[in-house]
Design a protein around this motif. Structure first.
Motif: not given
Length: 225
Positions: A7-12, A31-32, A51, A79-80, A101
């Protein structure tokens, strides 16, 4: 159980990692897409949270390459996006489930449990079966033909790994990474000791299952008739 979050959204990713750790999962994070693929190819993960929209390599491509390389661990896509085409593409390439998401923690944990239950031949009380043996992962008991033996935790984790991988050869490096983690200083002779322990217990149970050594490669289970 070891889970890889890609997941590339670090906080998530950090939030998911903390949630899973609180629920007794071991967790690694990438993260990638390329890093996620490299990590997942080692074969030590019980499940991936992947993701779709990732830098370096998108999640669908990661999933496709994993399945092409024979990595059978369950994959839950994150996924969003809500478009039906994304879901169809992911499922067609071998995804086990799909969560859009934002999602609730309870829903995600339930989907993880469901995916893990489907990963092997499940028997009552959190058990796994191969040949004529059954491993109860809750009470750490190895059973065969009405006889049973209590295992220590690492023996149970090693037997579980071998059963889940079935006919796939498992290297000492994979065992160390799976049972002790990437940063462990455990050596190969530690693995050999636990393999020896399990072999003796299989003999005691008079099981038709053996742990074969593939010289220079690793270990694999064999169910003899």
């Amino acid at each position: 159980m070891r889970i890889l979050i890609v997941e590339d959204e670090v906080n998530l990713a950090d939030a998911l990692s903390q949630i899973l750790k609180k629920n007794n999962y071991s967790v690694d994070v990438a993260h990638d897409g390329q890093s996620g693929l490299d990590n997942a190819l080692c074969g030590i993960y019980d499940l991936l949270l992947l993701d779709i929209m990732l830098p370096e390599m998108d999640g669908i491509t990661v999933l496709k390459k994993l399945r092409e390389e024979g990595v059978a661990a369950p994959v839950i896509m994150l996924t969003a996006k809500g478009e039906i085409n994304d879901k169809i593409t992911g499922l067609d390439y071998g995804a086990d489930d799909y969560v859009a998401k934002p999602f609730s923690t309870e829903e995600l944990l339930a989907r993880i449990r469901a995916a893990l239950r489907r990963r092997g031949e499940v028997v009552p009380e959190d058990g796994l079966k191969y040949g004529d043996i059954e491993l109860n992962t809750s009470n750490l008991k190895l059973m065969c033909k009405g006889k049973e033996l209590k295992l220590i935790l690492k023996e149970s984790e090693l037997m579980e790994l071998l059963i889940v991988r079935k006919t796939a050869v498992t290297s000492k490096e994979q065992i160390i990474e799976k049972l002790w983690g990437f940063d462990s200083d455990v050596e190969h002779n530690n693995v050999e000791v636990y393999i020896s322990f399990l072999r003796k217990k299989l003999v005691f149970l008079q099981a038709a299952v053996k742990i074969n050594t593939i010289r220079g490669v690793g270990y694999v289970l064999e169910a003899t008739s």
